[in-house]
Enzyme design. Sequence first.
Site, PDB file in Angstrom:
ATOM      1  N   TYR A 108       0.848  -1.199   0.000  1.00 13.83           N
ATOM      2  CA  TYR A 108       0.000   0.000   0.000  1.00 13.83           C
ATOM      3  C   TYR A 108       0.871   1.231   0.000  1.00 13.83           C
ATOM      4  O   TYR A 108       1.821   1.311   0.770  1.00 13.83           O
ATOM      5  CB  TYR A 108      -0.925   0.019   1.224  1.00 13.83           C
ATOM      6  CG  TYR A 108      -2.373   0.033   0.783  1.00 13.83           C
ATOM      7  CD1 TYR A 108      -2.905   1.159   0.179  1.00 13.83           C
ATOM      8  CD2 TYR A 108      -3.176  -1.089   0.918  1.00 13.83           C
ATOM      9  CE1 TYR A 108      -4.214   1.168  -0.289  1.00 13.83           C
ATOM     10  CE2 TYR A 108      -4.479  -1.093   0.444  1.00 13.83           C
ATOM     11  CZ  TYR A 108      -4.992   0.040  -0.152  1.00 13.83           C
ATOM     12  OH  TYR A 108      -6.273   0.047  -0.622  1.00 13.83           O
ATOM     13  N   GLU A 130      -0.396   4.917  -0.565  1.00 14.15           N
ATOM     14  CA  GLU A 130      -1.127   6.160  -0.832  1.00 14.15           C
ATOM     15  C   GLU A 130      -0.181   7.345  -0.700  1.00 14.15           C
ATOM     16  O   GLU A 130       0.646   7.399   0.215  1.00 14.15           O
ATOM     17  CB  GLU A 130      -2.296   6.313   0.142  1.00 14.15           C
ATOM     18  CG  GLU A 130      -3.455   5.406  -0.224  1.00 14.15           C
ATOM     19  CD  GLU A 130      -4.619   5.514   0.755  1.00 14.15           C
ATOM     20  OE1 GLU A 130      -4.467   6.155   1.808  1.00 14.15           O
ATOM     21  OE2 GLU A 130      -5.678   4.936   0.456  1.00 14.15           O
ATOM     22  N   ASP A 178      -6.443  13.813 -25.162  1.00 15.30           N
ATOM     23  CA  ASP A 178      -6.588  12.421 -24.732  1.00 15.30           C
ATOM     24  C   ASP A 178      -5.980  11.549 -25.831  1.00 15.30           C
ATOM     25  O   ASP A 178      -6.620  11.263 -26.841  1.00 15.30           O
ATOM     26  CB  ASP A 178      -8.063  12.095 -24.506  1.00 15.30           C
ATOM     27  CG  ASP A 178      -8.256  10.676 -23.979  1.00 15.30           C
ATOM     28  OD1 ASP A 178      -7.279   9.885 -23.992  1.00 15.30           O
ATOM     29  OD2 ASP A 178      -9.388  10.351 -23.558  1.00 15.30           O
ATOM     30  N   THR A 230      -3.925   6.338 -21.810  1.00  9.39           N
ATOM     31  CA  THR A 230      -3.812   4.987 -21.259  1.00  9.39           C
ATOM     32  C   THR A 230      -2.402   4.501 -21.566  1.00  9.39           C
ATOM     33  O   THR A 230      -1.685   5.092 -22.384  1.00  9.39           O
ATOM     34  CB  THR A 230      -4.808   4.010 -21.918  1.00  9.39           C
ATOM     35  OG1 THR A 230      -4.593   4.028 -23.334  1.00  9.39           O
ATOM     36  CG2 THR A 230      -6.249   4.396 -21.629  1.00  9.39           C
ATOM     37  N   LYS A 236      -2.462   0.670 -24.894  1.00 11.56           N
ATOM     38  CA  LYS A 236      -2.864   0.574 -26.297  1.00 11.56           C
ATOM     39  C   LYS A 236      -1.592   0.583 -27.154  1.00 11.56           C
ATOM     40  O   LYS A 236      -0.788  -0.323 -27.023  1.00 11.56           O
ATOM     41  CB  LYS A 236      -3.873   1.676 -26.613  1.00 11.56           C
ATOM     42  CG  LYS A 236      -5.145   1.511 -25.744  1.00 11.56           C
ATOM     43  CD  LYS A 236      -6.218   2.553 -25.974  1.00 11.56           C
ATOM     44  CE  LYS A 236      -7.385   2.338 -25.011  1.00 11.56           C
ATOM     45  NZ  LYS A 236      -8.424   3.395 -25.135  1.00 11.56           N
ATOM     46  N   ARG A 244      -2.335  -2.457 -18.396  1.00 10.65           N
ATOM     47  CA  ARG A 244      -3.551  -1.650 -18.345  1.00 10.65           C
ATOM     48  C   ARG A 244      -3.403  -0.609 -17.255  1.00 10.65           C
ATOM     49  O   ARG A 244      -3.289  -0.936 -16.082  1.00 10.65           O
ATOM     50  CB  ARG A 244      -4.774  -2.524 -18.052  1.00 10.65           C
ATOM     51  CG  ARG A 244      -4.936  -3.717 -18.986  1.00 10.65           C
ATOM     52  CD  ARG A 244      -6.334  -4.281 -18.939  1.00 10.65           C
ATOM     53  NE  ARG A 244      -7.214  -3.421 -19.697  1.00 10.65           N
ATOM     54  CZ  ARG A 244      -7.306  -3.446 -21.031  1.00 10.65           C
ATOM     55  NH1 ARG A 244      -6.608  -4.306 -21.740  1.00 10.65           N
ATOM     56  NH2 ARG A 244      -8.115  -2.621 -21.659  1.00 10.65           N
TER      57      ARG A 244
HETATM   58  C1  PLP Z   1      -9.403   3.751 -24.285  1.00 12.82           C
HETATM   59  C2  PLP Z   1      -9.706   5.189 -24.092  1.00 12.82           C
HETATM   60  C3  PLP Z   1     -10.044   5.712 -22.833  1.00 12.82           C
HETATM   61  C4  PLP Z   1     -10.420   4.876 -21.643  1.00 12.82           C
HETATM   62  O1  PLP Z   1      -9.531   3.997 -21.191  1.00 12.82           O
HETATM   63  P1  PLP Z   1      -9.984   2.810 -20.213  1.00 12.82           P
HETATM   64  O2  PLP Z   1      -8.665   2.359 -19.739  1.00 12.82           O
HETATM   65  O3  PLP Z   1     -10.723   1.839 -21.057  1.00 12.82           O
HETATM   66  O4  PLP Z   1     -10.828   3.402 -19.139  1.00 12.82           O
HETATM   67  C5  PLP Z   1     -10.198   7.077 -22.710  1.00 12.82           C
HETATM   68  N1  PLP Z   1     -10.050   7.888 -23.764  1.00 12.82           N
HETATM   69  C6  PLP Z   1      -9.765   7.414 -24.992  1.00 12.82           C
HETATM   70  C7  PLP Z   1      -9.621   8.359 -26.122  1.00 12.82           C
HETATM   71  C8  PLP Z   1      -9.589   6.047 -25.197  1.00 12.82           C
HETATM   72  O5  PLP Z   1      -9.328   5.601 -26.418  1.00 12.82           O
END
Ligand code: PLP
Length: 422
Positions: free
Chosen positions: A56, A58, A202, A228, A231, A237
Amino acid sequence: MSASRHPALLSTDPELASFVAAEEVLQAQTLRLIPSENYVSAAVLEASGTVLQNKYSEGYPGRRYYEGQQNIDRVEALAIERAKGLFGVDHANVQPYSGSPANLAVYLAFAKPGDTVMGMALPMGGHLTHGWGVSATGSWFRGVQYGVRADTGLVDYDAVREQALAERPKLIFCGGTALPRTIDFAAFAEIAREAGSILVADVAHIAGLIAGGAHPSPADHVDVVSTTTHKTLRGPRGAMLMCREEHAKAIDKAVFPGLQGGPHNQTTAGIAVALHEAAQPSFTAYAHAVVANAKALAAALLERGFDLVSGGTDNHLILIDLTGKDVPGKVAAKALDRAGIVVNYNTVPFDPRKPFDPSGVRIGTPSLTSRGLSTEHMPVVADWISRAVDAAAKGDEQALAAIRAEVTDLMAAFPAPGLPLS
Ligand SMILES: *Cc1c(COP(=O)(O)O)cnc(C)c1O
């Protein structure tokens, strides 16, 4: 195939172990075209499964609410330093549990419930968390949406400016989940400046392309970069928020204690490894190969009579518009799955059908590129897709089975990172 890969799991919980083993076979044998997925390296898998899980912590490195952080602090500080170096930002927070909570933290940092926020509409390629109605971000905030032009499938920056100046949103999101074209961060930055809005890029989908120099970087243009890590970046993840120094405190406070408790330290370790991998010359080559493959696949699909949103791609992603075909997206996606080609059905801009039964199929090249497929294979992939969609229209299961055999055969020659050899 991999009974000995997880010996403790196999003896403790053979039922669960069998599911994992089956998933390993599936990921090895199929052609995975979901653009938000990838294969992480064996090193990332190992880091993500360590005893760091047991701790943990935090708070942030050097400022924790628990003792015994000697090693955890070093892990998180390393991940932060690597993120800053790779993306050219002043500040990085590597604790968000995933992309959606990362975005929620941005709202918490800069907006109050009821404030106006602006993002791309979900059916146009935006993400749920950019203020779309069914998301908390759309019910707690007043979401207004921009889209793409019907004739070009591209963002109309003049229309975005007009809307932003009329709405004066607290936050503007650029980026999305089904955008096959380069995002003009400078154009969004000018609009956000005029509208007095905080601009969030994003880049969840394209972070790996940015890291590898295959997509322009938002770092010099936007207030916050949200991404994220799982990807195109090819990490575990998780997610990161990055910003200039002036927003560092607000972002950190929003992630913890604003939204989350203890960080997932085993994930932080996996992120650190992925960032290290992404800083290597081989990753630059990977990112460019992802784009080259996507362009080659798009060209091969166009040759075979497919209609693509925006007419092609600049990045890792292709959105096939099946409106002119006899099969809707879901039927095509399910048929492709039976043919060993894993995709997802997706809305296309101005989709005449419903979101749960839309007209599009979304594909991408991050996973196949991780396995070493190159542009010479893309005509074969396009052929399979074309034959499978035709087979779906005719209900020809035999044709799908034949494609599946061909797919399995080719994929056997391209072992995936992190997976046991078949
Ligand atoms: C995949 C994605 C997210 C969300 O990610 P999660 O890990 O699935 O919550 C947010 N914004 C965009 C543009 C994404 O492609």
